[in-house]
Design a protein around this motif. Structure first.
Motif, PDB file in Angstrom:
ATOM      1  N   LYS A 162       0.805  -1.228   0.000  1.00 60.24           N
ATOM      2  CA  LYS A 162       0.000   0.000   0.000  1.00 60.24           C
ATOM      3  C   LYS A 162       0.834   1.272   0.000  1.00 60.24           C
ATOM      4  CE  LYS A 162      -4.153  -1.818   0.455  1.00 60.24           C
ATOM      5  NZ  LYS A 162      -5.238  -1.599  -0.443  1.00 60.24           N
ATOM      6  N   GLY A 163       2.044   1.241   0.513  1.00 67.63           N
ATOM      7  CA  GLY A 163       2.876   2.438   0.580  1.00 67.63           C
ATOM      8  C   GLY A 163       3.671   2.479   1.867  1.00 67.63           C
ATOM      9  N   ASN A 164       4.349   3.586   2.093  1.00 68.91           N
ATOM     10  CA  ASN A 164       5.198   3.723   3.276  1.00 68.91           C
ATOM     11  C   ASN A 164       4.408   3.958   4.553  1.00 68.91           C
ATOM     12  OD1 ASN A 164       7.561   3.361   1.870  1.00 68.91           O
ATOM     13  ND2 ASN A 164       7.723   5.514   1.355  1.00 68.91           N
ATOM     14  N   LEU A 165       3.252   4.602   4.464  1.00 64.55           N
ATOM     15  CA  LEU A 165       2.424   4.877   5.631  1.00 64.55           C
ATOM     16  C   LEU A 165       0.999   4.412   5.353  1.00 64.55           C
ATOM     17  CD1 LEU A 165       2.047   6.182   8.421  1.00 64.55           C
ATOM     18  CD2 LEU A 165       1.507   8.302   7.241  1.00 64.55           C
ATOM     19  N   VAL A 166       0.492   3.527   6.211  1.00 66.36           N
ATOM     20  CA  VAL A 166      -0.874   3.019   6.094  1.00 66.36           C
ATOM     21  C   VAL A 166      -1.605   3.431   7.359  1.00 66.36           C
ATOM     22  CG1 VAL A 166      -2.319   0.973   5.838  1.00 66.36           C
ATOM     23  CG2 VAL A 166      -0.086   1.050   4.728  1.00 66.36           C
ATOM     24  N   GLU A 167      -2.696   4.173   7.220  1.00 72.80           N
ATOM     25  CA  GLU A 167      -3.473   4.612   8.374  1.00 72.80           C
ATOM     26  C   GLU A 167      -4.785   3.842   8.424  1.00 72.80           C
ATOM     27  OE1 GLU A 167      -3.850   8.830   8.291  1.00 72.80           O
ATOM     28  OE2 GLU A 167      -1.712   9.134   8.650  1.00 72.80           O
ATOM     29  N   VAL A 168      -5.083   3.279   9.595  1.00 72.11           N
ATOM     30  CA  VAL A 168      -6.301   2.493   9.798  1.00 72.11           C
ATOM     31  C   VAL A 168      -7.103   3.103  10.938  1.00 72.11           C
ATOM     32  CG1 VAL A 168      -5.321   0.356   8.906  1.00 72.11           C
ATOM     33  CG2 VAL A 168      -5.091   0.861  11.310  1.00 72.11           C
ATOM     34  N   GLU A 169      -8.396   2.796  10.983  1.00 66.55           N
ATOM     35  CA  GLU A 169      -9.272   3.341  12.014  1.00 66.55           C
ATOM     36  C   GLU A 169      -9.269   2.506  13.288  1.00 66.55           C
ATOM     37  OE1 GLU A 169     -13.193   3.879  10.502  1.00 66.55           O
ATOM     38  OE2 GLU A 169     -12.510   5.064   8.811  1.00 66.55           O
ATOM     39  N   ILE A 170      -9.081   1.200  13.153  1.00 68.54           N
ATOM     40  CA  ILE A 170      -9.147   0.320  14.309  1.00 68.54           C
ATOM     41  C   ILE A 170      -8.141  -0.809  14.115  1.00 68.54           C
ATOM     42  CG2 ILE A 170     -10.991  -1.159  13.432  1.00 68.54           C
ATOM     43  CD1 ILE A 170     -12.212  -0.891  16.317  1.00 68.54           C
ATOM     44  N   CYS A 171      -7.519  -1.236  15.205  1.00 71.69           N
ATOM     45  CA  CYS A 171      -6.496  -2.280  15.130  1.00 71.69           C
ATOM     46  C   CYS A 171      -6.742  -3.301  16.248  1.00 71.69           C
ATOM     47  CB  CYS A 171      -5.109  -1.659  15.255  1.00 71.69           C
ATOM     48  SG  CYS A 171      -4.774  -0.923  16.860  1.00 71.69           S
ATOM     49  N   SER A 172      -5.880  -4.295  16.323  1.00 72.23           N
ATOM     50  CA  SER A 172      -6.030  -5.321  17.353  1.00 72.23           C
ATOM     51  C   SER A 172      -5.727  -4.778  18.740  1.00 72.23           C
ATOM     52  CB  SER A 172      -5.113  -6.509  17.054  1.00 72.23           C
ATOM     53  OG  SER A 172      -3.762  -6.092  17.060  1.00 72.23           O
ATOM     54  N   ASN A 173      -5.065  -3.644  18.818  1.00 73.37           N
ATOM     55  CA  ASN A 173      -4.755  -3.032  20.107  1.00 73.37           C
ATOM     56  C   ASN A 173      -5.974  -2.344  20.728  1.00 73.37           C
ATOM     57  OD1 ASN A 173      -2.759  -2.594  22.048  1.00 73.37           O
ATOM     58  ND2 ASN A 173      -2.466  -0.498  21.360  1.00 73.37           N
ATOM     59  N   CYS A 174      -6.929  -1.892  19.903  1.00 72.14           N
ATOM     60  CA  CYS A 174      -8.081  -1.169  20.431  1.00 72.14           C
ATOM     61  C   CYS A 174      -9.421  -1.816  20.055  1.00 72.14           C
ATOM     62  CB  CYS A 174      -8.060   0.286  19.964  1.00 72.14           C
ATOM     63  SG  CYS A 174      -8.109   0.498  18.179  1.00 72.14           S
ATOM     64  N   HIS A 175      -9.422  -2.899  19.292  1.00 69.21           N
ATOM     65  CA  HIS A 175     -10.676  -3.550  18.884  1.00 69.21           C
ATOM     66  C   HIS A 175     -11.290  -4.300  20.063  1.00 69.21           C
ATOM     67  CE1 HIS A 175     -13.461  -6.189  16.759  1.00 69.21           C
ATOM     68  NE2 HIS A 175     -13.364  -5.347  15.750  1.00 69.21           N
ATOM     69  N   PRO A 176     -12.598  -4.169  20.274  1.00 74.55           N
ATOM     70  CA  PRO A 176     -13.255  -4.809  21.420  1.00 74.55           C
ATOM     71  C   PRO A 176     -13.099  -6.326  21.461  1.00 74.55           C
ATOM     72  CG  PRO A 176     -14.734  -3.236  20.404  1.00 74.55           C
ATOM     73  CD  PRO A 176     -13.536  -3.334  19.528  1.00 74.55           C
ATOM     74  N   PHE A 223     -10.479  -8.142  20.679  1.00 74.23           N
ATOM     75  CA  PHE A 223      -9.165  -8.502  21.195  1.00 74.23           C
ATOM     76  C   PHE A 223      -8.907  -7.965  22.591  1.00 74.23           C
ATOM     77  CE2 PHE A 223      -8.640  -8.526  16.550  1.00 74.23           C
ATOM     78  CZ  PHE A 223      -8.254  -9.853  16.384  1.00 74.23           C
ATOM     79  N   THR A 224      -9.500  -6.836  22.949  1.00 72.53           N
ATOM     80  CA  THR A 224      -9.262  -6.252  24.264  1.00 72.53           C
ATOM     81  C   THR A 224     -10.185  -6.814  25.329  1.00 72.53           C
ATOM     82  OG1 THR A 224     -10.779  -4.425  23.836  1.00 72.53           O
ATOM     83  CG2 THR A 224      -8.456  -4.072  23.297  1.00 72.53           C
ATOM     84  N   GLY A 225     -11.342  -7.338  24.937  1.00 69.22           N
ATOM     85  CA  GLY A 225     -12.300  -7.868  25.892  1.00 69.22           C
ATOM     86  C   GLY A 225     -13.163  -6.806  26.535  1.00 69.22           C
ATOM     87  N   LYS A 226     -13.020  -5.562  26.117  1.00 68.27           N
ATOM     88  CA  LYS A 226     -13.803  -4.467  26.664  1.00 68.27           C
ATOM     89  C   LYS A 226     -14.912  -4.108  25.684  1.00 68.27           C
ATOM     90  CE  LYS A 226      -9.790  -2.471  28.912  1.00 68.27           C
ATOM     91  NZ  LYS A 226      -8.869  -1.338  28.908  1.00 68.27           N
ATOM     92  N   GLN A 227     -16.115  -3.909  26.203  1.00 69.77           N
ATOM     93  CA  GLN A 227     -17.238  -3.512  25.363  1.00 69.77           C
ATOM     94  C   GLN A 227     -17.104  -2.047  25.015  1.00 69.77           C
ATOM     95  OE1 GLN A 227     -19.561  -5.390  24.005  1.00 69.77           O
ATOM     96  NE2 GLN A 227     -20.631  -3.715  23.052  1.00 69.77           N
ATOM     97  N   ARG A 228     -17.095  -1.750  23.728  1.00 67.74           N
ATOM     98  CA  ARG A 228     -17.014  -0.366  23.280  1.00 67.74           C
ATOM     99  C   ARG A 228     -17.718  -0.273  21.941  1.00 67.74           C
ATOM    100  NH1 ARG A 228     -11.516   1.825  21.261  1.00 67.74           N
ATOM    101  NH2 ARG A 228     -12.549   2.417  19.374  1.00 67.74           N
ATOM    102  N   PHE A 229     -18.545   0.724  21.793  1.00 72.88           N
ATOM    103  CA  PHE A 229     -19.242   0.903  20.536  1.00 72.88           C
ATOM    104  C   PHE A 229     -18.337   1.629  19.546  1.00 72.88           C
ATOM    105  CE2 PHE A 229     -22.877   0.570  23.440  1.00 72.88           C
ATOM    106  CZ  PHE A 229     -23.529  -0.477  22.830  1.00 72.88           C
TER     107      PHE A 229
END
Length: 71
Positions: free
Chosen positions: A28-42, A44-50
């Motif tokens: 995709k290129g040198n910098l890829v920006e995403v909205e959600i990742c495994s670090n903050c996705h509910p 993987f984290t086990g926390k309920q978040r909309f």
């Protein structure tokens, strides 16, 4: 085998909206920006978040608000 059929790969930085960054190979290129990742996705984290995309939660609440009032 055919020559030059594979896309060019980059040592890229994948950056999440939460601030988490990781180095990986990407086409995709040198910098890829995403909205959600495994670090903050509910999942993987086990926390309920909309995760509100395009105001879906607000539209739902507005649509069904009249049923809460008993109208």
């Amino acid at each position: 085998m055919k020559n030059d059929i594979h896309p060019k790969t980059f040592e890229s930085t994948i950056r999440c909206a939460c601030g988490f960054e990781i180095q990986a190979k990407s086409t995709k290129g040198n910098l890829v920006e995403v909205e959600i990742c495994s670090n903050c996705h509910p999942y993987f984290t086990g926390k309920q978040r909309f995760v509100d995309t395009a105001g879906r939660i607000d539209r739902f609440r507005k649509k069904y608000a009249k049923f809460d009032k008993g109208e």
